[in-house]
Scaffold this motif. Structure first.
Motif, PDB file in Angstrom:
ATOM      1  N   TYR A 117       1.403  20.774   3.465  1.00 56.45           N
ATOM      2  CA  TYR A 117       1.926  19.890   2.375  1.00 56.45           C
ATOM      3  C   TYR A 117       3.098  19.582   2.245  1.00 56.45           C
ATOM      4  O   TYR A 117       3.243  18.305   1.627  1.00 56.45           O
ATOM      5  CB  TYR A 117       1.054  20.575   1.063  1.00 56.45           C
ATOM      6  N   GLY A 118       4.031  20.289   2.619  1.00 60.55           N
ATOM      7  CA  GLY A 118       5.424  19.714   2.572  1.00 60.55           C
ATOM      8  C   GLY A 118       5.725  18.463   3.228  1.00 60.55           C
ATOM      9  O   GLY A 118       6.415  17.757   2.472  1.00 60.55           O
ATOM     10  N   PRO A 119       5.367  18.300   4.308  1.00 59.04           N
ATOM     11  CA  PRO A 119       5.770  16.840   5.059  1.00 59.04           C
ATOM     12  C   PRO A 119       5.080  15.961   4.084  1.00 59.04           C
ATOM     13  O   PRO A 119       5.711  14.611   4.054  1.00 59.04           O
ATOM     14  CB  PRO A 119       5.182  16.918   6.177  1.00 59.04           C
ATOM     15  N   MET A 120       4.050  15.993   3.715  1.00 59.82           N
ATOM     16  CA  MET A 120       3.058  15.169   2.565  1.00 59.82           C
ATOM     17  C   MET A 120       3.845  14.675   1.444  1.00 59.82           C
ATOM     18  O   MET A 120       3.916  13.598   0.982  1.00 59.82           O
ATOM     19  CB  MET A 120       1.731  15.255   2.738  1.00 59.82           C
ATOM     20  N   ILE A 121       4.699  15.760   0.733  1.00 60.11           N
ATOM     21  CA  ILE A 121       5.172  15.647  -0.478  1.00 60.11           C
ATOM     22  C   ILE A 121       6.308  14.845  -0.027  1.00 60.11           C
ATOM     23  O   ILE A 121       6.971  13.998  -0.726  1.00 60.11           O
ATOM     24  CB  ILE A 121       5.381  16.844  -0.764  1.00 60.11           C
ATOM     25  N   GLU A 122       7.084  14.926   0.947  1.00 57.42           N
ATOM     26  CA  GLU A 122       8.585  14.159   1.348  1.00 57.42           C
ATOM     27  C   GLU A 122       8.006  12.933   1.682  1.00 57.42           C
ATOM     28  O   GLU A 122       8.852  12.190   1.404  1.00 57.42           O
ATOM     29  CB  GLU A 122       9.030  14.923   2.496  1.00 57.42           C
ATOM     30  N   MET A 123       6.845  12.641   2.365  1.00 55.06           N
ATOM     31  CA  MET A 123       6.342  11.445   2.737  1.00 55.06           C
ATOM     32  C   MET A 123       5.865  10.456   1.687  1.00 55.06           C
ATOM     33  O   MET A 123       6.065   9.144   1.626  1.00 55.06           O
ATOM     34  CB  MET A 123       5.271  11.382   3.862  1.00 55.06           C
ATOM     35  N   CYS A 124       5.343  11.189   0.587  1.00 49.43           N
ATOM     36  CA  CYS A 124       4.642  10.429  -0.402  1.00 49.43           C
ATOM     37  C   CYS A 124       5.349   9.494  -1.160  1.00 49.43           C
ATOM     38  O   CYS A 124       6.807   9.611  -1.663  1.00 49.43           O
ATOM     39  CB  CYS A 124       3.806  11.217  -1.355  1.00 49.43           C
ATOM     40  N   ASP A 125       4.890   8.352  -1.827  1.00 45.25           N
ATOM     41  CA  ASP A 125       5.669   7.480  -2.538  1.00 45.25           C
ATOM     42  C   ASP A 125       5.196   7.774  -3.976  1.00 45.25           C
ATOM     43  O   ASP A 125       5.970   7.358  -4.970  1.00 45.25           O
ATOM     44  CB  ASP A 125       5.351   5.862  -2.435  1.00 45.25           C
ATOM     45  N   ALA A 126       4.050   8.315  -4.278  1.00 47.22           N
ATOM     46  CA  ALA A 126       3.976   8.660  -5.653  1.00 47.22           C
ATOM     47  C   ALA A 126       2.855   9.990  -5.730  1.00 47.22           C
ATOM     48  O   ALA A 126       2.539  10.243  -4.625  1.00 47.22           O
ATOM     49  CB  ALA A 126       2.955   7.293  -6.428  1.00 47.22           C
ATOM     50  N   ALA A 127       2.309  10.709  -6.750  1.00 49.10           N
ATOM     51  CA  ALA A 127       1.834  11.730  -6.784  1.00 49.10           C
ATOM     52  C   ALA A 127       0.632  11.602  -8.040  1.00 49.10           C
ATOM     53  O   ALA A 127       0.923  11.326  -9.029  1.00 49.10           O
ATOM     54  CB  ALA A 127       2.323  12.872  -6.848  1.00 49.10           C
ATOM     55  N   MET A 132       1.034  -1.339  -0.049  1.00 47.69           N
ATOM     56  CA  MET A 132       0.131   0.078   0.065  1.00 47.69           C
ATOM     57  C   MET A 132       0.846   1.390   0.064  1.00 47.69           C
ATOM     58  O   MET A 132       1.558   1.652   0.918  1.00 47.69           O
ATOM     59  CB  MET A 132      -0.872  -0.193   1.294  1.00 47.69           C
ATOM     60  N   ALA A 133       0.629   2.081  -1.228  1.00 41.74           N
ATOM     61  CA  ALA A 133       1.625   3.177  -1.194  1.00 41.74           C
ATOM     62  C   ALA A 133       0.701   4.506  -0.587  1.00 41.74           C
ATOM     63  O   ALA A 133      -0.324   4.548  -0.952  1.00 41.74           O
ATOM     64  CB  ALA A 133       2.054   3.405  -2.732  1.00 41.74           C
ATOM     65  N   LYS A 134       1.761   5.462  -0.292  1.00 41.51           N
ATOM     66  CA  LYS A 134       1.121   6.840   0.320  1.00 41.51           C
ATOM     67  C   LYS A 134       0.828   7.721  -1.187  1.00 41.51           C
ATOM     68  O   LYS A 134       2.280   7.978  -1.637  1.00 41.51           O
ATOM     69  CB  LYS A 134       1.654   7.517   1.173  1.00 41.51           C
ATOM     70  N   ILE A 135      -0.162   8.061  -1.616  1.00 44.02           N
ATOM     71  CA  ILE A 135      -0.132   9.033  -3.035  1.00 44.02           C
ATOM     72  C   ILE A 135      -0.542  10.390  -2.512  1.00 44.02           C
ATOM     73  O   ILE A 135      -1.709  10.505  -1.971  1.00 44.02           O
ATOM     74  CB  ILE A 135      -1.210   8.304  -3.814  1.00 44.02           C
ATOM     75  N   PHE A 136       0.114  11.158  -2.896  1.00 48.85           N
ATOM     76  CA  PHE A 136      -0.130  12.661  -2.566  1.00 48.85           C
ATOM     77  C   PHE A 136      -1.043  12.949  -3.732  1.00 48.85           C
ATOM     78  O   PHE A 136      -0.801  12.712  -4.846  1.00 48.85           O
ATOM     79  CB  PHE A 136       1.044  13.730  -2.635  1.00 48.85           C
TER      80      PHE A 136
END
Lengths: 152, 148
Positions: free
Chosen positions: B75-85, B1-5
């Protein structure tokens, strides 16, 4: 500034948006109440707001989704239901985030149609959507013609 | 399960599609929920305190308006954390004040800079485009290891 003590810590809140011609938000609310087990459910004009422990909320949502899987949509919400900082009952007018949902609800019928179509069609056979960047731009000669056509 | 921004970060369609195909969407609600559920000083309506523009300095320079830096702290921390967007480009609902507009530009820039799978789409305008839209999302999310 005063101290802030949060309420409902450790819970999640999700919207259930119903865009169906066979199921109404009231039907979904009744089904959700049947399986609620302590999860807070609030019915509104476009669906439900569901709040509780994440596993419980996921369980309730999975259950109500079965009513019409292609026409029931879910998204996260930051605030709990009825929060005075966001609720229109205290603020007046539409809740700020409603306009986004209202805009996307005009597109949901296309999405529902696609979900139903892709159940019996392989996604790899569908061509990629054409990007706006690759679509032809306004031709300079056509632009000149339009400018010349303007009334003085 | 990936984290998607997802962009627009408040998108119902993207949030639902990402969850439906077996991944975790990262959007505004996650960041706001974190602040709303954390004790501190009262700062209504979104619990954005004067600390947030300072945190935003990680993604935007000091001469950038505090509104942009404050938004970037969400939003910054989420962009760093995400695996794809996933980005939707013609999103009218992302329209807002200059702070929102500049943050949106910076968000798209940071997403495009990051070395990760990305998908850029437009909102569909008819049923055929809708099918292409959902099929593109399904292919992208399945390739990341979600449900097919």
């Amino acid at each position: 500034m005063t101290d802030y003590t949060p309420a409902n810590v450790g819970t999640v809140t999700r919207y259930v948006v119903v865009e169906s011609y066979t199921v109404t938000p009231a039907d979904v609310a009744i089904r959700a109440y049947e399986v609620a087990k302590g999860v807070m459910i609030k019915e509104n004009c476009f669906g439900l707001v569901v709040m509780g422990k994440e596993e419980e909320v996921n369980r309730v949502i999975a259950e109500v989704r079965k009513m019409d899987p292609a026409h029931i949509f879910v998204k996260d919400r930051g605030f709990p239901p009825g929060d005075a900082r966001r609720c229109r009952a205290t603020l007046g007018g539409a809740r700020p985030g409603f306009h986004g949902i209202e805009f996307e609800m005009t597109i949901l019928p296309y999405i529902s149609h696609a979900i139903e179509e892709l159940e019996h069609r392989d996604a790899s056979t569908v061509p990629a959507p054409q990007s706006q960047l690759t679509s032809p731009r306004l031709d300079i000669y056509r632009l000149k013609k339009m400018i010349d056509a303007q009334e003085p | 399960m990936a984290k998607i921004f997802i962009y627009p970060a408040t998108s119902l369609i993207l949030s639902d599609m990402v969850t439906r195909f077996g991944h975790t969407p990262l959007g505004s609600a996650i960041a706001i929920r974190e602040r709303v559920q954390t004790a501190g000083l009262e700062s209504i309506p979104l619990q954005i305190t004067p600390e947030e523009p300072k945190k935003g300095l990680r993604w935007a320079a000091v001469e950038v308006p505090s509104g942009v830096r404050g938004r970037m702290s969400l939003y910054g921390p989420m962009i760093e954390m995400c695996d794809a967007a996933i980005i939707i480009n013609n999103a009218d609902l992302a329209f807002g004040c200059m702070g929102c507009a500049r943050t949106n530009e910076l968000l798209k820039f940071l997403i495009r800079q990051k070395d990760m799978p990305k998908l850029e789409l437009e909102y569909p305008k008819n049923e055929e485009e809708g099918t292409q839209f959902v099929a593109a999302l399904k292919r992208f999310l399945s390739d990341l290891g979600g449900k097919s």
